[in-house]
Design a protein around this motif. Structure first.
Motif, PDB file in Angstrom:
ATOM      1  N   HIS A  52      49.747  66.259  55.448  1.00  0.00           N
ATOM      2  CA  HIS A  52      49.491  67.207  56.533  1.00  0.00           C
ATOM      3  C   HIS A  52      50.479  68.350  56.503  1.00  0.00           C
ATOM      4  N   LYS A  53      50.055  69.454  57.080  1.00  0.00           N
ATOM      5  CA  LYS A  53      50.897  70.640  57.178  1.00  0.00           C
ATOM      6  C   LYS A  53      52.037  70.348  58.156  1.00  0.00           C
ATOM      7  N   VAL A  54      53.217  70.895  57.862  1.00  0.00           N
ATOM      8  CA  VAL A  54      54.364  70.738  58.764  1.00  0.00           C
ATOM      9  C   VAL A  54      53.974  71.261  60.147  1.00  0.00           C
ATOM     10  N   ASN A  55      54.375  70.552  61.184  1.00  0.00           N
ATOM     11  CA  ASN A  55      54.091  70.858  62.586  1.00  0.00           C
ATOM     12  C   ASN A  55      52.636  70.585  62.988  1.00  0.00           C
ATOM     13  N   TYR A  56      51.878  69.946  62.135  1.00  0.00           N
ATOM     14  CA  TYR A  56      50.523  69.494  62.449  1.00  0.00           C
ATOM     15  C   TYR A  56      50.505  67.986  62.293  1.00  0.00           C
ATOM     16  N   GLU A  57      49.620  67.313  63.006  1.00  0.00           N
ATOM     17  CA  GLU A  57      49.579  65.859  62.918  1.00  0.00           C
ATOM     18  C   GLU A  57      48.313  65.323  62.265  1.00  0.00           C
ATOM     19  N   PHE A  58      47.301  66.168  62.071  1.00  0.00           N
ATOM     20  CA  PHE A  58      46.061  65.714  61.467  1.00  0.00           C
ATOM     21  C   PHE A  58      46.278  65.471  59.975  1.00  0.00           C
ATOM     22  N   CYS A  59      45.963  64.257  59.514  1.00  0.00           N
ATOM     23  CA  CYS A  59      46.161  63.896  58.107  1.00  0.00           C
ATOM     24  C   CYS A  59      44.902  64.120  57.286  1.00  0.00           C
ATOM     25  N   ASN A  60      45.107  64.652  56.104  1.00  0.00           N
ATOM     26  CA  ASN A  60      44.112  64.625  55.039  1.00  0.00           C
ATOM     27  C   ASN A  60      44.610  63.530  54.101  1.00  0.00           C
ATOM     28  N   TYR A  61      43.719  62.733  53.540  1.00  0.00           N
ATOM     29  CA  TYR A  61      44.142  61.630  52.687  1.00  0.00           C
ATOM     30  C   TYR A  61      43.756  61.874  51.235  1.00  0.00           C
ATOM     31  N   SER A  62      44.645  61.466  50.344  1.00  0.00           N
ATOM     32  CA  SER A  62      44.324  61.551  48.924  1.00  0.00           C
ATOM     33  C   SER A  62      43.248  60.521  48.604  1.00  0.00           C
ATOM     34  N   ASP A  63      42.391  60.861  47.631  1.00  0.00           N
ATOM     35  CA  ASP A  63      41.314  59.934  47.270  1.00  0.00           C
ATOM     36  C   ASP A  63      41.772  58.998  46.146  1.00  0.00           C
ATOM     37  N   SER A  64      40.832  58.243  45.572  1.00  0.00           N
ATOM     38  CA  SER A  64      41.180  57.209  44.596  1.00  0.00           C
ATOM     39  C   SER A  64      41.842  57.759  43.332  1.00  0.00           C
ATOM     40  N   ASP A  65      41.616  59.018  43.008  1.00  0.00           N
ATOM     41  CA  ASP A  65      42.294  59.596  41.835  1.00  0.00           C
ATOM     42  C   ASP A  65      43.511  60.433  42.228  1.00  0.00           C
ATOM     43  N   GLY A  66      43.977  60.266  43.479  1.00  0.00           N
ATOM     44  CA  GLY A  66      45.184  60.936  43.966  1.00  0.00           C
ATOM     45  C   GLY A  66      44.984  62.372  44.410  1.00  0.00           C
ATOM     46  N   SER A  67      43.747  62.865  44.307  1.00  0.00           N
ATOM     47  CA  SER A  67      43.473  64.263  44.658  1.00  0.00           C
ATOM     48  C   SER A  67      43.471  64.487  46.167  1.00  0.00           C
ATOM     49  N   PHE A  68      43.907  65.676  46.565  1.00  0.00           N
ATOM     50  CA  PHE A  68      43.879  66.050  47.978  1.00  0.00           C
ATOM     51  C   PHE A  68      43.613  67.539  48.111  1.00  0.00           C
ATOM     52  N   LYS A  69      43.193  67.929  49.314  1.00  0.00           N
ATOM     53  CA  LYS A  69      42.977  69.335  49.645  1.00  0.00           C
ATOM     54  C   LYS A  69      43.336  69.518  51.110  1.00  0.00           C
ATOM     55  N   VAL A  70      44.076  70.574  51.412  1.00  0.00           N
ATOM     56  CA  VAL A  70      44.444  70.893  52.791  1.00  0.00           C
ATOM     57  C   VAL A  70      44.053  72.341  53.045  1.00  0.00           C
TER      58      VAL A  70
ATOM     59  N   GLU B 162      57.127  56.461  38.862  1.00  0.00           N
ATOM     60  CA  GLU B 162      57.432  55.566  37.741  1.00  0.00           C
ATOM     61  C   GLU B 162      56.234  55.345  36.824  1.00  0.00           C
ATOM     62  N   THR B 163      55.084  55.033  37.409  1.00  0.00           N
ATOM     63  CA  THR B 163      53.916  54.653  36.598  1.00  0.00           C
ATOM     64  C   THR B 163      53.044  55.840  36.196  1.00  0.00           C
ATOM     65  N   LYS B 164      53.215  56.958  36.884  1.00  0.00           N
ATOM     66  CA  LYS B 164      52.385  58.166  36.680  1.00  0.00           C
ATOM     67  C   LYS B 164      50.911  57.925  37.013  1.00  0.00           C
ATOM     68  N   GLN B 165      50.639  56.862  37.772  1.00  0.00           N
ATOM     69  CA  GLN B 165      49.284  56.543  38.206  1.00  0.00           C
ATOM     70  C   GLN B 165      48.987  57.230  39.537  1.00  0.00           C
ATOM     71  N   PRO B 166      47.708  57.561  39.776  1.00  0.00           N
ATOM     72  CA  PRO B 166      47.338  58.191  41.051  1.00  0.00           C
ATOM     73  C   PRO B 166      47.616  57.260  42.236  1.00  0.00           C
ATOM     74  N   ILE B 167      47.930  57.866  43.361  1.00  0.00           N
ATOM     75  CA  ILE B 167      48.144  57.105  44.600  1.00  0.00           C
ATOM     76  C   ILE B 167      47.066  57.534  45.593  1.00  0.00           C
ATOM     77  N   ASP B 168      46.284  56.564  46.061  1.00  0.00           N
ATOM     78  CA  ASP B 168      45.248  56.883  47.047  1.00  0.00           C
ATOM     79  C   ASP B 168      45.776  56.679  48.461  1.00  0.00           C
ATOM     80  N   SER B 169      45.069  57.208  49.422  1.00  0.00           N
ATOM     81  CA  SER B 169      45.351  57.033  50.863  1.00  0.00           C
ATOM     82  C   SER B 169      46.724  57.550  51.290  1.00  0.00           C
ATOM     83  N   VAL B 170      47.234  58.565  50.611  1.00  0.00           N
ATOM     84  CA  VAL B 170      48.477  59.203  51.041  1.00  0.00           C
ATOM     85  C   VAL B 170      48.116  60.169  52.169  1.00  0.00           C
ATOM     86  N   CYS B 171      48.838  60.068  53.292  1.00  0.00           N
ATOM     87  CA  CYS B 171      48.633  60.984  54.425  1.00  0.00           C
ATOM     88  C   CYS B 171      49.326  62.300  54.080  1.00  0.00           C
TER      89      CYS B 171
END
Length: 108
Positions: A48-66, A37-46
């Motif tokens: 992870h790859k399907v069938n894996y449980e280790f989470c990578n979290y998005s940072d304050s600008d919504g960026s992530f890398k797996v 709705e707001t098009k604003q970044p979301i931080d702390s989104v977990c």
């Protein structure tokens, strides 16, 4: 004649082994998670790859890398990821290896 048959058997065996052997590939995907709705970044989104449980979290600008090591005979397959954050609908996305994607999450 027996020598030719032995060589042919060796060739067939080699081709068979090569065709069923899986090669490892390095998968690397990244992106940005935004509120639908707001098009604003979301931080702390977990994320992870399907069938894996280790989470990578998005940072304050919504960026992530797996990054993962995965099997792939001729090329790395797309990576299927799951995105979770309290208050938002869970989402499953598929991203081509080496690609970046903007992903929108909707509030519950």
């Amino acid at each position: 004649m027996n020598k030719i048959i032995d060589i042919l058997r060796l060739i067939v065996l080699s081709i068979t082994l090569l065709s069923v052997t899986s090669c490892d590939c390095y998968q690397n995907v990244c992106g940005t998670v935004l509120d639908f709705e707001t098009k604003q970044p979301i931080d702390s989104v977990c994320i992870h790859k399907v069938n894996y449980e280790f989470c990578n979290y998005s940072d304050s600008d919504g960026s992530f890398k797996v990054e993962e090591i995965s099997g792939g005979l001729f090329r790395c397959p797309p990576m299927k990821i799951i995105l979770n954050k309290k208050g938002y609908e869970q989402k499953v996305e598929s991203i081509d290896n080496g690609a970046s994607k903007i992903i929108y999450l909707s509030k519950k």
